[in-house]
Design a protein around this motif. Structure first.
Motif, PDB file in Angstrom:
ATOM      1  N   UNK A   1       0.826  -1.197   0.000  1.00 42.91           N
ATOM      2  CA  UNK A   1       0.000   0.000   0.000  1.00 42.91           C
ATOM      3  C   UNK A   1       0.856   1.241   0.000  1.00 42.91           C
ATOM      4  N   UNK A   2       0.193   2.370  -0.193  1.00 46.04           N
ATOM      5  CA  UNK A   2       0.864   3.671  -0.243  1.00 46.04           C
ATOM      6  C   UNK A   2       0.054   4.646   0.590  1.00 46.04           C
ATOM      7  N   UNK A   3       0.728   5.394   1.450  1.00 46.94           N
ATOM      8  CA  UNK A   3       0.083   6.437   2.242  1.00 46.94           C
ATOM      9  C   UNK A   3       0.733   7.763   1.875  1.00 46.94           C
ATOM     10  N   UNK A   4      -0.109   8.730   1.516  1.00 46.53           N
ATOM     11  CA  UNK A   4       0.375  10.068   1.179  1.00 46.53           C
ATOM     12  C   UNK A   4      -0.206  11.047   2.190  1.00 46.53           C
ATOM     13  N   UNK A   5       0.665  11.840   2.796  1.00 45.84           N
ATOM     14  CA  UNK A   5       0.234  12.816   3.791  1.00 45.84           C
ATOM     15  C   UNK A   5      -0.098  14.153   3.122  1.00 45.84           C
TER      16      UNK A   5
ATOM     17  N   UNK B   1      -1.202  15.507  -7.029  1.00 44.07           N
ATOM     18  CA  UNK B   1      -2.303  15.778  -7.961  1.00 44.07           C
ATOM     19  C   UNK B   1      -1.828  16.330  -9.308  1.00 44.07           C
ATOM     20  N   UNK B   2      -0.534  16.478  -9.485  1.00 47.17           N
ATOM     21  CA  UNK B   2      -0.004  16.977 -10.762  1.00 47.17           C
ATOM     22  C   UNK B   2      -0.327  15.979 -11.879  1.00 47.17           C
ATOM     23  N   UNK B   3      -0.577  16.472 -13.082  1.00 46.50           N
ATOM     24  CA  UNK B   3      -0.919  15.585 -14.207  1.00 46.50           C
ATOM     25  C   UNK B   3       0.081  14.448 -14.429  1.00 46.50           C
ATOM     26  N   UNK B   4       1.364  14.699 -14.206  1.00 42.10           N
ATOM     27  CA  UNK B   4       2.369  13.653 -14.437  1.00 42.10           C
ATOM     28  C   UNK B   4       2.185  12.462 -13.492  1.00 42.10           C
ATOM     29  N   UNK B   5       1.568  12.684 -12.325  1.00 47.90           N
ATOM     30  CA  UNK B   5       1.370  11.593 -11.365  1.00 47.90           C
ATOM     31  C   UNK B   5       0.044  10.865 -11.553  1.00 47.90           C
ATOM     32  N   UNK B   6      -0.894  11.469 -12.255  1.00 47.04           N
ATOM     33  CA  UNK B   6      -2.206  10.837 -12.441  1.00 47.04           C
ATOM     34  C   UNK B   6      -2.084   9.495 -13.161  1.00 47.04           C
ATOM     35  N   UNK B   7      -1.214   9.416 -14.146  1.00 50.63           N
ATOM     36  CA  UNK B   7      -1.038   8.151 -14.866  1.00 50.63           C
ATOM     37  C   UNK B   7      -0.524   7.062 -13.931  1.00 50.63           C
ATOM     38  N   UNK B   8       0.366   7.433 -13.025  1.00 50.19           N
ATOM     39  CA  UNK B   8       0.875   6.464 -12.051  1.00 50.19           C
ATOM     40  C   UNK B   8      -0.261   5.942 -11.175  1.00 50.19           C
ATOM     41  N   UNK B   9      -1.098   6.848 -10.659  1.00 49.82           N
ATOM     42  CA  UNK B   9      -2.196   6.431  -9.793  1.00 49.82           C
ATOM     43  C   UNK B   9      -3.227   5.578 -10.539  1.00 49.82           C
ATOM     44  N   UNK B  10      -3.347   5.783 -11.827  1.00 42.84           N
ATOM     45  CA  UNK B  10      -4.270   4.974 -12.630  1.00 42.84           C
ATOM     46  C   UNK B  10      -3.746   3.560 -12.839  1.00 42.84           C
ATOM     47  N   UNK B  11      -2.438   3.382 -12.746  1.00 48.59           N
ATOM     48  CA  UNK B  11      -1.857   2.091 -13.120  1.00 48.59           C
ATOM     49  C   UNK B  11      -1.451   1.199 -11.946  1.00 48.59           C
ATOM     50  N   UNK B  12      -1.303   1.733 -10.753  1.00 45.24           N
ATOM     51  CA  UNK B  12      -0.843   0.875  -9.652  1.00 45.24           C
ATOM     52  C   UNK B  12      -1.949  -0.082  -9.230  1.00 45.24           C
ATOM     53  N   UNK B  13      -1.526  -1.217  -8.699  1.00 45.20           N
ATOM     54  CA  UNK B  13      -2.500  -2.248  -8.338  1.00 45.20           C
ATOM     55  C   UNK B  13      -2.562  -2.505  -6.830  1.00 45.20           C
ATOM     56  N   UNK B  14      -2.146  -1.538  -6.033  1.00 49.10           N
ATOM     57  CA  UNK B  14      -2.291  -1.634  -4.583  1.00 49.10           C
ATOM     58  C   UNK B  14      -2.964  -0.360  -4.079  1.00 49.10           C
ATOM     59  N   UNK B  15      -3.614  -0.431  -2.911  1.00 46.75           N
ATOM     60  CA  UNK B  15      -4.362   0.725  -2.400  1.00 46.75           C
ATOM     61  C   UNK B  15      -3.475   1.927  -2.069  1.00 46.75           C
ATOM     62  N   UNK B  16      -4.015   3.109  -2.353  1.00 50.14           N
ATOM     63  CA  UNK B  16      -3.376   4.388  -2.045  1.00 50.14           C
ATOM     64  C   UNK B  16      -4.293   5.122  -1.073  1.00 50.14           C
TER      65      UNK B  16
ATOM     66  N   UNK C   1      -5.275  -2.435   8.186  1.00 51.48           N
ATOM     67  CA  UNK C   1      -6.276  -3.500   8.219  1.00 51.48           C
ATOM     68  C   UNK C   1      -7.074  -3.553   6.916  1.00 51.48           C
ATOM     69  N   UNK C   2      -7.390  -2.394   6.355  1.00 51.67           N
ATOM     70  CA  UNK C   2      -8.090  -2.353   5.065  1.00 51.67           C
ATOM     71  C   UNK C   2      -7.199  -2.962   3.979  1.00 51.67           C
ATOM     72  N   UNK C   3      -5.927  -2.606   3.982  1.00 47.48           N
ATOM     73  CA  UNK C   3      -4.987  -3.138   2.987  1.00 47.48           C
ATOM     74  C   UNK C   3      -4.892  -4.660   3.138  1.00 47.48           C
TER      75      UNK C   3
END
Length: 180
Positions: A75-79, A87-102, A171-173
């Motif tokens: 999983x990934x936790x972002x503070x 939220x920058x456009x360059x990171x949106x593609x990454x968030x669309x492709x990962x297969x673990x919870x963020x 626990x959710x992860x």
């Protein structure tokens, strides 16, 4: 005489029902049990990384996530201090492709769709709602996204905002990994 007995039973029942509700409120601030299987959580930003049995943290920078994406994170936790960068456009593609919870901690005033939807920006959704303290998502195999929200109890303590929230995320992860 029978009416008085029924009235007495009704009043006693009403008092007893009122007592059970007040006990449940005390459970809000309890620390949940942590995960039972080992997991590795990537952490982005400045936040609490409490010691939790079976959980190890790997601090990473957003720009490095694409490079270490092959690394196996559960999983990934972002503070909150990294929301604008995430939220920058360059990171949106990454968030669309990962297969673990963020998960995003401190997300009360945002909509997490701003991190993966091309049609929504973080500036458009900032301050537009009063939502959950932590919110997460993962891309679903059948399309779309599976989402989670974590609310704080009334009058939250620092422990509720830190340790208890991160344990609930873990626990959710763990549940997600088990049912995926």
């Amino acid at each position: 005489m029978v009416k008085r007995i029924y009235l007495l039973l009704l009043v006693c029942g009403w008092f007893l029902a009122g007592c059970t509700n007040s006990r449940e409120a005390n459970l809000e601030h309890t620390t949940p049990d942590g995960p039972t299987t080992a997991m590795t959580i990537a952490i982005v930003g400045d936040g609490l990384n409490p010691v939790i049995r079976n959980v190890s943290y790997v601090p990473v920078e957003l720009e490095d996530l694409g490079k270490v994406h092959s690394r196996s994170f559960d999983g990934l936790i972002i503070f909150k201090d990294k929301f604008d960068e995430a939220a920058q456009p360059k990171n949106k593609q990454f968030f669309k492709s990962i297969d673990y919870p963020v998960f995003f901690i401190g997300a009360e005033e945002i909509l997490t769709a701003a991190f993966y939807s091309e049609d929504i920006t973080l500036d458009q959704v900032k301050g537009t709602r009063s939502g959950p303290y932590a919110s997460g998502f993962v891309r679903a195999e059948e399309g779309g996204y599976r989402t989670w929200d974590i609310d704080l109890p009334n009058n939250p303590t620092d422990k509720d905002k830190g340790l208890n929230t991160i344990i609930r995320i873990c626990n959710i992860i763990e549940d997600y990994k088990r049912t995926k």
